[in-house]
Design an enzyme around this catalytic site. Sequence first.
Site, mmCIF file in Angstrom:
data_model
loop_
_atom_site.group_PDB
_atom_site.id
_atom_site.type_symbol
_atom_site.label_atom_id
_atom_site.label_comp_id
_atom_site.label_asym_id
_atom_site.label_seq_id
_atom_site.Cartn_x
_atom_site.Cartn_y
_atom_site.Cartn_z
ATOM 1 N N ASP A 61 53.796 43.853 44.731
ATOM 2 C CA ASP A 61 52.521 44.467 45.502
ATOM 3 C C ASP A 61 52.119 44.095 46.727
ATOM 4 O OD1 ASP A 61 51.953 46.263 43.315
ATOM 5 O OD2 ASP A 61 50.366 45.128 42.436
ATOM 6 N N LYS A 120 50.446 42.548 33.161
ATOM 7 C CA LYS A 120 51.023 41.904 34.465
ATOM 8 C C LYS A 120 50.798 40.345 34.438
ATOM 9 C CE LYS A 120 50.571 45.401 37.918
ATOM 10 N NZ LYS A 120 49.899 45.650 39.415
ATOM 11 N N ARG A 124 31.573 42.897 44.796
ATOM 12 C CA ARG A 124 30.292 43.125 44.163
ATOM 13 C C ARG A 124 30.091 41.894 43.499
ATOM 14 N NH1 ARG A 124 31.183 47.657 39.502
ATOM 15 N NH2 ARG A 124 32.695 46.194 38.977
#
Length: 303
Positions: free
Chosen positions: A117, A81, A165
Site C-alpha cells: 500500500d 491484513k 476524528r
Amino acid sequence: MSSEIMSYSVPFVRGSTRVVGVFGYPVEHSLSPAMHNAAFAALQIPYIYVPFPVAPQALGTAIRSLYALGIVGVNLTIPHKEAVLPFLDEITPEAREIGAVNTVHAIEGRLLGDNTDGVGFYAPLQELGIRVAGQQVVVLGAGGSARAVVFRLVREGARVLLVNRNPESAERLARAVAEAGYGDVVRTQGRIAPEEWAEWLAGSTLLVNTTPVGMHPHEDAMPAVPLEAFHSDLRVYDLIYNPVETVLLREARLRGCRTLAGVKMLVSQGAAAFQRWTGLWPPTDVMESAVLEGLRARNSQGT
Ligand code: NAP
C-alpha cells in the site's frame, strides 16, 4: 443466454497454470481478479487470479494451504491484513512498520508477507514528478491506509500533519512513527479551528484523504476541510476509488489544484504484488482499464 453470461471470458487453465488470488471475507466485490487477470492475459503468461472467501476462523488453515495447493501467493483484504501476521515466516520492514500485510508470497518453502500500500500510494506521485522530501503534507484519517501513507511519506522525508476524528488514533500513529526512528515528523490534531486550517494548508503542498468520507454510496459527502484555503500549489490525493472523482477531488480541481484519484493507488499496489509473484512488471494501463470497467459494471448493477 444473457449478455452478462456471454461477456464472461473463460481463461485457458491447464496443469501448468499458476494460481494467485485474494483472501477476504467478503471478497465478491474485489476488483483485484479483473485487474490481475487482465494483466496476465495482456502479457500472455500462464497465471490465474482467484477470489477466495476465507472466513476469519479459517485464515490459518487457508494461508498454510498455499504450499499444499502450490499457490504462488495471495493478497489479503478485510478482515485479514493484521490477523495474518502470526502465520508468516518473514515480514518485510515496511509491512512490519505498517503492522499489516496485503501480499503474501510462498517462496522457497517460506511465506513472505509484504505491504504494497505504501509503495502503491507513492508511485503515482513519483510518476507525476511530485516530490515530498522537505514538504509539509496534511493527512486526513489515522486508520489502516493512513499508516501505510504516513510511513511512506516520512520515509521519503516529508513532515506530516495528521487530522483525525478520533485524536487518540492519530496520537498512536504519530507515536509509532517516532518509535520507528523517524523522529517527531508527525504532528497531530483532532478538530482544528478554521484559522489553523488556513495556516496548515498554506504551508502544505499535498493533502491526502485516507478516510472513507465521500465513498460510494455516500458520494455527496466530503471531508471537513476549508476549500477556501486551497491554493494552486496544493496537490489533493484521495485514496477513495469509487467514485473515481470524489467531491473533494472535484472541488480541488475547480480551485486549480492538481488531483490524484485512488484508482492510481489501487493499480500501483496491485502492480507491486504482481511483480513480486511473477518477476514481471505488469501493463498498468491494462490494469487501470479493468478496474474502471469493473467499477462501471458494479455501479450499474447498484452493488
Ligand atoms: P479504516 O482503517 O477504517 O480507517 C478509516 C479512518 O477514517 C479512521 O481514521 C476514521 O476515524 C476515519 N473516518 C471514518 N469515517 C469517518 C467520518 N465519517 N468522518 C471522519 N473520519 C472518518 O479504513 P482504511 O482501510 O484506512 O480505508 C479508508 C479509505 O481508503 C477507504 O475509502 C478505502 O476504500 C480507501 N483505500 C483505498 C486504497 C487504494 O488502493 N486506493 C487502499 C486502501 C484504502 P476514527 O479513527 O475517528 O474512527
